[in-house]
Design an enzyme around this catalytic site. Structure first.
Site, short mmCIF file in Angstrom:
data_model
loop_
_atom_site.label_atom_id
_atom_site.label_comp_id
_atom_site.label_asym_id
_atom_site.label_seq_id
_atom_site.Cartn_x
_atom_site.Cartn_y
_atom_site.Cartn_z
N SER A 21 0.89 -1.00 -0.13
CA SER A 21 0.11 -0.10 -0.12
C SER A 21 0.97 1.18 -0.04
O SER A 21 0.77 2.19 -0.84
CB SER A 21 -1.03 0.06 1.16
OG SER A 21 -1.93 -1.03 0.94
N LYS A 81 -8.93 -5.67 11.42
CA LYS A 81 -9.86 -5.34 10.53
C LYS A 81 -11.26 -5.52 11.41
O LYS A 81 -12.04 -4.65 11.00
CB LYS A 81 -9.93 -6.10 9.42
CG LYS A 81 -9.15 -5.74 8.14
CD LYS A 81 -9.19 -6.67 6.96
CE LYS A 81 -8.29 -6.24 5.72
NZ LYS A 81 -8.77 -6.81 4.39
N ASN A 102 -11.69 -1.98 6.34
CA ASN A 102 -10.15 -1.76 5.84
C ASN A 102 -9.85 -0.41 5.58
O ASN A 102 -8.72 -0.33 5.14
CB ASN A 102 -10.04 -2.63 4.57
CG ASN A 102 -10.83 -1.95 3.24
OD1 ASN A 102 -11.57 -1.07 3.40
ND2 ASN A 102 -10.38 -2.31 2.24
N GLY A 141 -13.24 -21.13 0.53
CA GLY A 141 -12.81 -20.45 1.87
C GLY A 141 -13.55 -19.61 2.31
O GLY A 141 -14.78 -19.21 1.72
N ASN A 142 -13.81 -19.60 3.81
CA ASN A 142 -14.74 -19.00 4.41
C ASN A 142 -14.06 -17.86 5.60
O ASN A 142 -14.58 -17.77 6.66
CB ASN A 142 -15.54 -19.78 5.08
CG ASN A 142 -14.84 -20.89 6.07
OD1 ASN A 142 -15.11 -22.03 5.52
ND2 ASN A 142 -14.31 -20.53 7.00
N ALA A 145 -11.71 -12.18 3.80
CA ALA A 145 -11.64 -12.05 2.25
C ALA A 145 -12.78 -12.56 1.73
O ALA A 145 -13.71 -11.90 0.71
CB ALA A 145 -10.52 -12.34 1.43
N LEU A 239 -7.93 -14.37 -5.62
CA LEU A 239 -7.57 -13.01 -4.75
C LEU A 239 -6.05 -12.77 -4.43
O LEU A 239 -5.51 -11.84 -4.35
CB LEU A 239 -8.11 -13.12 -3.54
CG LEU A 239 -9.56 -12.99 -3.42
CD1 LEU A 239 -10.21 -12.50 -2.19
CD2 LEU A 239 -10.38 -12.42 -4.74
N TYR A 241 -2.15 -12.24 -5.49
CA TYR A 241 -1.56 -11.46 -6.55
C TYR A 241 -0.16 -11.74 -6.67
O TYR A 241 0.44 -11.47 -7.68
CB TYR A 241 -1.78 -10.21 -6.39
CG TYR A 241 -1.87 -9.58 -5.09
CD1 TYR A 241 -2.96 -9.43 -4.25
CD2 TYR A 241 -0.52 -9.06 -4.52
CE1 TYR A 241 -2.56 -8.84 -2.89
CE2 TYR A 241 -0.30 -8.77 -3.10
CZ TYR A 241 -1.48 -8.57 -2.42
OH TYR A 241 -1.31 -8.08 -1.14
N GLY A 262 -5.64 -11.26 -8.63
CA GLY A 262 -6.02 -10.26 -7.34
C GLY A 262 -5.34 -8.97 -7.42
O GLY A 262 -5.69 -8.10 -6.21
P1 NAP Z 1 -8.28 -15.89 6.42
O1 NAP Z 1 -9.23 -15.01 7.07
O2 NAP Z 1 -7.22 -16.33 7.17
O3 NAP Z 1 -9.10 -16.91 5.43
C1 NAP Z 1 -8.33 -17.73 4.80
C2 NAP Z 1 -9.17 -18.80 4.27
O4 NAP Z 1 -8.52 -19.88 3.65
C3 NAP Z 1 -10.15 -19.63 5.53
O5 NAP Z 1 -11.33 -19.92 5.28
C4 NAP Z 1 -9.04 -20.86 5.74
O6 NAP Z 1 -9.99 -22.25 6.26
C5 NAP Z 1 -8.79 -21.25 4.39
N1 NAP Z 1 -7.64 -21.86 4.03
C6 NAP Z 1 -6.52 -21.76 4.51
N2 NAP Z 1 -5.40 -22.75 4.32
C7 NAP Z 1 -6.31 -23.54 3.94
C8 NAP Z 1 -6.03 -24.82 2.99
N3 NAP Z 1 -4.49 -25.41 2.99
N4 NAP Z 1 -6.95 -25.57 2.32
C9 NAP Z 1 -8.08 -25.18 2.36
N5 NAP Z 1 -8.55 -23.92 3.06
C10 NAP Z 1 -7.54 -22.99 3.33
O7 NAP Z 1 -7.38 -14.70 5.26
P2 NAP Z 1 -8.04 -13.62 4.25
O8 NAP Z 1 -7.61 -12.46 4.97
O9 NAP Z 1 -9.50 -14.08 3.78
O10 NAP Z 1 -6.98 -13.61 3.10
C11 NAP Z 1 -7.32 -14.84 2.06
C12 NAP Z 1 -6.32 -14.75 0.77
O11 NAP Z 1 -6.77 -13.59 0.12
C13 NAP Z 1 -4.76 -14.28 1.25
O12 NAP Z 1 -4.08 -14.98 0.04
C14 NAP Z 1 -5.13 -12.96 1.10
O13 NAP Z 1 -3.50 -12.43 0.46
C15 NAP Z 1 -5.78 -12.72 -0.31
N6 NAP Z 1 -6.59 -11.28 -0.21
C16 NAP Z 1 -6.44 -10.64 -1.46
C17 NAP Z 1 -6.75 -9.29 -1.32
C18 NAP Z 1 -6.49 -8.42 -2.76
O14 NAP Z 1 -6.82 -7.23 -2.61
N7 NAP Z 1 -6.45 -8.91 -3.85
C19 NAP Z 1 -7.56 -8.90 -0.46
C20 NAP Z 1 -7.81 -9.42 0.74
C21 NAP Z 1 -7.18 -10.98 0.80
P3 NAP Z 1 -10.24 -22.12 7.91
O15 NAP Z 1 -11.25 -21.48 8.00
O16 NAP Z 1 -10.77 -23.61 7.99
O17 NAP Z 1 -8.97 -21.77 8.61
#
Ligand code: NAP
Length: 298
Positions: A21, A81, A102, A141-142, A145, A239, A241, A262
């Protein structure tokens, strides 16, 4: 140039060293000033955007300090957040629906928070003139994001929104959390073993898990064989990048999918926040190019 009048913007997180950022926001501020410089010195914007590593236990003190030193606004990344919400005087409807803030900006009575991830997520999709009301979204995923993605899909009016996760308890809590929200009525939750039956139905398939993110670039959340049932023309959106593209997107492209990475979401959520702070339009192309150059994509 930083002067005695320079106003502060920034990003809070822990850790925050990895954040891109500061790079894209300062590139935009500089570009606006370069353009103004040629026109009228009076209109220069005197801002700088800094990273602030703030430990969870220091959040209250840090935000009180931001008020004291006149910080104008800030971005928020993991792990603050949700924790920031009780410290705000106002929270926008979309941030309330997503359950995360955010972007924070100054108002008379304190701080107001919103969520620009939803706008960021939607921006690349809105370039497709699809009738979303007849479409099916499958979201992997849940986590945090995924909440912005579900809110975005609900805004577009998807006929069905399927969320796939690995923990029954977390999936149920995820679904429950939307019950009092005007947003998605048509949310269906699934464990990963149901994914093979969802892939052929998907018009939009979104990876919100970190699987495949650098340095684990040879991983994908979806098995190669499962992609065989993907309909050509499905939008497959990651998502992540870094790397760009991910293995997930490369697998999908081989099957004739439309791939979205992403990076644009990152740029668009940042640009929406910067417009809010500066109250003027900002150079999206400069923000995008600064990131692409930094990531070696140009
Ligand atoms: P988060 O809150 O930690 O959520 C991650 C999710 O992925 C959870 O549901 C988790 O499952 C699941 N997960 C993690 N490892 C896994 C695996 N090995 N197999 C299956 N599911 C798995 O993270 P977040 O903030 O949502 O971010 C997630 C991704 O999005 C990251 O890569 C981040 O960089 C990206 N992102 C990108 C942007 C953008 O602007 N492009 C913005 C936000 C996020 P559990 O709940 O079971 O642990």
């Amino acid at each position: 140039m930083i002067t005695g009048k320079t106003k502060l913007l920034g990003v809070i997180g822990y850790p925050v060293e990895h954040s891109l950022s500061p790079l894209m926001h300062n590139a935009a501020i500089q570009a606006i000033n370069n353009q103004q410089n040629q026109q009228n010195q009076q209109n220069l914007i005197d801002y700088v955007y800094l990273p602030f590593p703030i430990k969870p236990e220091d959040l209250n003190t840090a935000i009180a300090g931001f008020s004291a030193i006149g910080v104008q606004g800030f971005s928020i990344t993991i792990p603050h957040k949700q924790a920031i919400i009780p410290l705000l005087s106002e929270v926008s409807d979309i941030a309330q629906a997503v359950g995360a803030v955010n972007t924070v900006y100054k108002i008379n009575k304190g701080w107001a928070g919103t969520n620009t991830d939803v706008v960021g997520f939607l921006a690349p999709l809105q370039t497709y003139n699809w009738n979303w009301h007849q479409k099916v979204a499958v979201i992997l995923g849940n986590g945090g994001a995924a909440r912005a993605v579900v809110a975005g899909c609900a805004q577009l009016g998807f006929a069905e929104i399927h969320v796939v996760g690995r923990s029954e308890d977390k999936l149920t809590a995820f679904q429950q959390s939307w019950v009092n929200s005007p947003l998605p009525a048509n949310l269906i939750i699934h464990k990963w073993d149901e994914l093979s039956s969802l892939i052929p139905q998907a018009d939009l398939l979104v990876n919100t898990t970190p699987v495949g993110m650098y340095p684990h670039i040879d991983r994908s959340p979806v098995d190669e064989a499962m992609f065989e049932s993907l309909s050509p023309g499905t939008i497959v959106y990651d998502l992540i990048y870094i790397p760009n593209p991910t293995k997930f997107l490369r697998q999908a492209q081989v099957r004739g999918a439309i791939a979205i990475d992403g990076l644009e979401m990152l740029v668009q959520q940042g640009a929406t926040a910067l417009e809010l702070w500066l109250q003027q339009s900002v150079p999206l192309d400069i923000m995008r190019d600064s990131l692409r150059q930094h990531l070696g994509l140009t």
